[in-house]
Design a protein around this motif. Structure first.
Motif, short mmCIF file in Angstrom:
data_model
loop_
_atom_site.label_atom_id
_atom_site.label_comp_id
_atom_site.label_asym_id
_atom_site.label_seq_id
_atom_site.Cartn_x
_atom_site.Cartn_y
_atom_site.Cartn_z
N ALA A 154 18.30 110.20 -38.81
CA ALA A 154 18.14 109.14 -38.35
C ALA A 154 17.06 108.22 -39.35
O ALA A 154 16.30 108.72 -40.39
CB ALA A 154 17.30 108.87 -37.05
N ARG A 155 17.19 106.70 -39.32
CA ARG A 155 16.13 106.17 -40.36
C ARG A 155 14.75 106.53 -40.36
O ARG A 155 14.19 106.48 -41.40
CB ARG A 155 16.30 104.46 -40.09
CG ARG A 155 17.60 103.91 -40.24
CD ARG A 155 17.51 102.50 -40.02
NE ARG A 155 18.85 102.03 -39.66
CZ ARG A 155 19.00 101.28 -38.67
NH1 ARG A 155 18.01 100.35 -38.24
NH2 ARG A 155 20.24 100.71 -38.20
N ASP A 156 14.30 106.94 -39.20
CA ASP A 156 12.68 107.35 -39.38
C ASP A 156 12.56 108.75 -39.80
O ASP A 156 11.57 109.21 -39.50
CB ASP A 156 12.34 107.03 -37.96
CG ASP A 156 12.71 107.78 -36.83
OD1 ASP A 156 13.82 108.87 -37.26
OD2 ASP A 156 12.22 108.00 -35.49
N GLY A 157 13.68 109.43 -40.31
CA GLY A 157 13.53 110.83 -40.37
C GLY A 157 13.90 111.97 -39.62
O GLY A 157 13.98 113.03 -39.89
N LEU A 158 13.78 111.36 -38.23
CA LEU A 158 14.38 112.53 -37.23
C LEU A 158 15.58 112.79 -37.12
O LEU A 158 16.52 112.19 -37.51
CB LEU A 158 13.98 111.66 -35.97
CG LEU A 158 14.23 112.62 -34.54
CD1 LEU A 158 13.34 113.55 -34.39
CD2 LEU A 158 14.24 111.78 -33.30
N VAL A 159 15.73 114.28 -37.27
CA VAL A 159 17.31 114.86 -37.29
C VAL A 159 17.66 115.19 -35.95
O VAL A 159 17.01 115.87 -35.12
CB VAL A 159 16.94 116.34 -38.00
CG1 VAL A 159 18.27 117.09 -38.28
CG2 VAL A 159 16.53 116.27 -39.49
N LEU A 160 18.61 114.69 -35.77
CA LEU A 160 19.53 114.59 -34.51
C LEU A 160 20.79 115.42 -34.68
O LEU A 160 21.34 115.53 -35.68
CB LEU A 160 20.10 113.33 -33.99
CG LEU A 160 18.77 112.00 -33.96
CD1 LEU A 160 19.51 110.73 -34.18
CD2 LEU A 160 18.15 112.37 -33.13
N ASP A 161 20.92 116.25 -33.55
CA ASP A 161 22.04 117.15 -33.50
C ASP A 161 23.16 116.68 -32.67
O ASP A 161 22.97 115.83 -31.76
CB ASP A 161 21.60 118.66 -32.74
CG ASP A 161 20.54 119.36 -33.24
OD1 ASP A 161 20.69 119.87 -34.58
OD2 ASP A 161 19.41 119.61 -32.89
N GLY A 162 24.38 117.00 -33.20
CA GLY A 162 25.64 116.39 -32.69
C GLY A 162 26.98 117.39 -32.87
O GLY A 162 26.44 118.32 -33.20
N TYR A 163 27.90 117.06 -32.40
CA TYR A 163 29.02 117.96 -32.43
C TYR A 163 30.33 116.96 -32.25
O TYR A 163 30.41 115.88 -31.64
CB TYR A 163 29.22 119.05 -31.30
CG TYR A 163 29.42 118.71 -29.95
CD1 TYR A 163 30.72 118.86 -29.37
CD2 TYR A 163 28.43 118.51 -29.19
CE1 TYR A 163 31.09 118.39 -28.11
CE2 TYR A 163 28.58 118.04 -27.82
CZ TYR A 163 30.14 118.07 -27.25
OH TYR A 163 30.34 117.66 -26.23
N ILE A 164 31.41 117.32 -32.82
CA ILE A 164 32.64 116.94 -32.73
C ILE A 164 33.74 117.69 -32.35
O ILE A 164 33.67 118.94 -32.51
CB ILE A 164 33.06 116.14 -34.07
CG1 ILE A 164 34.44 115.10 -33.80
CG2 ILE A 164 33.34 116.98 -35.08
CD1 ILE A 164 34.94 114.41 -34.91
#
Length: 173
Positions: A154-164
């Protein structure tokens, strides 16, 4: 939680930037991180003072997965994983008051929940409560597409998990 065999209590805090369990003396002058590492504790399971273990759930290598870990309630020793490698995914535990037994539930993206009674600290399966064999059989007859896990910063550096998850007949062209 106040410990019975010492004049201290456990405290969950993000004071280090990570959600950890600390041992705090009654006067507040001594604070020891019982769960050191770069991970967030997701749940404190149980404290076995006589056996010398504190159990908690946290990710190991992958922040989207959960595993049971023991630590020493006096702050000595490191943090190791108790959940066997054969259970990659989400693991939850309901631990008995004496911390000798746990109801362990395991699931993953492609594995419906399985529940078993395990002994601690060896994590040996003593009884399978639910293996969801029939659901696994039914799901194996369905054509699923491939799935892919990824991370986005994210813009603030936070790493977000996701899947497709793609349809079974997906053509990337």
């Amino acid at each position: 939680i106040w410990l019975e065999e010492s004049d201290a209590f456990t405290w969950i805090s993000e004071r280090s930037g990570w959600r950890h369990i600390y041992l705090v003396s009654a006067d507040g002058k001594s604070v020891t991180d019982l769960t050191p590492g770069e991970f967030d504790v997701t749940e404190m399971g149980a404290i076995d003072e006589s056996g010398g273990w504190l159990y908690f759930t946290a990710p190991s290598e992958d922040s989207a997965q959960r595993y049971l870990h023991p630590s020493r309630p006096d702050g000595s020793g490191g943090v190791e994983r108790v959940t066997p490698q054969e259970y990659p995914g989400t693991n939850s535990y309901h631990i008995s008051k004496d911390a000798r037994w746990a109801i362990h539930t395991f699931s993953s993206f492609s594995q419906p929940p399985q529940t078993r009674l395990v002994s601690l600290p060896d994590h040996k399966t003593r009884q399978v409560v639910e293996d969801n064999r029939e659901l696994v059989r039914k799901l194996s007859a369905i054509a699923f597409g491939e799935h892919e896990f990824f991370q986005v910063k994210a813009r603030d550096g936070l790493v977000l998990d996701g899947y497709i998850m793609r349809p079974p007949d997906f053509d990337p062209r």
